[in-house]
Design a protein around this motif. Structure first.
Motif, PDB file in Angstrom:
ATOM      1  N   GLU A   1       2.460   3.053   1.056  1.00  0.00           N
ATOM      2  CA  GLU A   1       2.899   3.818   2.224  1.00  0.00           C
ATOM      3  C   GLU A   1       3.424   5.191   1.816  1.00  0.00           C
TER       4      GLU A   1
ATOM      5  N   LEU B   1      -0.703  -0.700   6.756  1.00  0.00           N
ATOM      6  CA  LEU B   1      -0.919   0.459   5.903  1.00  0.00           C
ATOM      7  C   LEU B   1      -1.922   1.470   6.436  1.00  0.00           C
TER       8      LEU B   1
ATOM      9  N   GLU C   1       5.034  -0.854  -0.060  1.00  0.00           N
ATOM     10  CA  GLU C   1       5.913   0.298   0.118  1.00  0.00           C
ATOM     11  C   GLU C   1       5.430   1.481  -0.710  1.00  0.00           C
TER      12      GLU C   1
END
Length: 315
Positions: A180, A202, A177
Motif C-alpha cells: 500500500e 490493494l 501494508e
C-alpha cells in the motif's frame, strides 16, 4: 496522455498443445496497483514471467516504461523489480548482506547502496533483524526480505507474484501494508493473487484471469456491476415501520424494501449503497425511526468470479 509504466498487448504462450496464456492485455500507469486475480493454474505466473523477460511469448508484446522487452531486454529490466513466488535469497547471509549483494548486481555501490539498504529494511519492517542469518527467519520474514530485494534499485514497476502464500497473518498484514505504501509513492505495481480480499484491499483495478484469458477488468465496483447484483442495506430500530418503509421506498436508489416479520428491521435492495446510505438514514430518521444499527452488505469478487466462470475462485 500519461505514458504507461507497463503496456501488454495480446500476450500468448503455449506449452505443447496446451495454451496457457491466451491474448492477455494490461496497462498500468504510475502510482497504480493492478491485480491479476485468479485460481492456481490460471496463467498468472506464466504471464508475469513473459512480462519480466524470463519467458519468450509466442505472440504479443510487452513494453516497460516505453521500452520493448523483446527487442531491448536489458534496458527494460532496469525499470523492473520482480518478487517471485519462490524465495530468491541466500539463507546463510543476513538480510543486510543479501541486500548488499543484490544491490551490487544492480550496479549500486558505497554510501548510496548502504542508504538504500537501510531504507528498504525499514519499508519491510526488518531493520531490527538486519544482521542475523536469514535462514533463521520465519516464512513471512523471508517473504518480506524477498520484497526488499525487488525494491532495492527503485524500479518503476514492481511485480509481486503471490507474495503472501504460506505466511502467517501478522507477516501477511505487514506485506500488504508495504505494498500500500509503495503505490502511494508513485510506483506501479502488478500484484497476482488468488486471495480476493487482498485484491480488494490493494488494487485500483483488477483483471480476473481464468484459463489464460483476462475475462473481465476494471475497478471493484465495475466488476461487481457485471453480475447485475445490488447491495443490501439493513436498518434496525424503533418507530412506525410502515411509514418508514413508504418513505425510504421513494428514494431512487432503493429498488425494494422488506420488513422482517417479528423483527424491528427493514431490509432494502439498493443500487450503490455507499453513496445512498446517508439519504436512507436521513429519510428513515425523518420518518420517525430511532436507529440501533445500519448494515451494508455488498457483492464481492468471489461473486463476480463465480458469475463469470461458473466456479469458485479457489476451485
Amino acid at each position: 496522455m500519461t505514458t504507461p509504466v507497463l503496456q501488454v498487448e495480446a500476450l500468448r504462450r503455449s506449452f505443447g498443445p496446451a495454451t496457457v496464456v491466451d491474448g492477455v492485455s494490461l496497462r498500468i500507469d504510475p502510482g497504480e496497483t493492478v491485480g491479476l486475480l485468479g485460481p492456481n493454474g490460471a496463467g498468472k505466473t506464466t504471464t508475469i514471467s513473459m512480462i519480466a523477460g524470463l519467458l519468450r511469448p509466442d505472440g504479443g508484446s510487452v513494453r516497460i516504461q516505453g521500452v520493448d522487452v523483446a527487442s531491448d531486454p536489458l534496458s527494460a529490466k532496469r525499470y523492473l523489480g520482480l518478487v517471485p513466488q519462490d524465495l530468491a535469497i541466500y539463507p546463510e547471509l543476513s538480510a543486510r548482506s543479501n541486500l548488499s549483494f543484490f544491490g551490487r548486481l544492480q550496479g549500486m555501490r558505497g554510501a548510496a547502496l548502504r542508504r538504500r539498504v537501510a531504507e528498504v529494511l525499514e519499508v519491510v519492517g526488518l531493520t531490527d533483524r538486519a544482521t542475523g542469518p536469514s535462514k533463521t527467519f520465519s516464512g513471512g520474514m523471508k517473504r518480506r526480505l524477498n520484497i526488499a530485494i525487488g525494491l532495492l534499485h527503485e524500479p518503476r514497476l514492481l511485480i509481486l507474484d503471490e507474495p503472501t502464500v504460506g505466511v502467517d497473518p501478522q507477516s501477511r498484514n505487514a506485506i500488504l501494508e508495504s505494498v500500500e505504501a509503495l503505490s502511494g509513492e508513485g510506483m506501479a505495481v502488478l500484484y497476482t493473487t488468488h486471495y480476493m480480499e487482498e485484491a480488494e484491499r490493494l488494487c485500483d483495478r483488477i483483471g480476473i484471469i481464468d484459463a489464460g484469458r483476462v475475462i473481465a477488468e476494471g475497478t471493484r465496483e465495475e466488476l461487481v456491476e457485471l453480475t447485475g447484483r445490488t447491495d443490501t442495506v439493513t436498518l434496525a430500530g424503533d418507530g412506525p415501520l410502515e411509514e418508514i418503509e413508504a418513505a425510504v421506498s421513494r428514494i431512487p436508489a432503493v429498488r425494494e424494501v422488506h420488513r422482517i416479520p417479528g423483527e424491528r428491521r427493514l431490509v432494502m435492495v439498493v443500487q450503490g449503497a455507499p453513496q445512498a446510505v446517508s439519504a436512507i438514514v436521513a429519510t428513515a430518521t425523518g420518518a420517525g425511526m430511532t436507529l440501533r444499527d445500519v448494515e451494508i452488505s455488498r457483492p464481492d469478487l468471489e461473486s463476480v468470479f463465480l458469475h463469470l466462470t461458473g466456479k469458485a475462485l479457489r476451485d
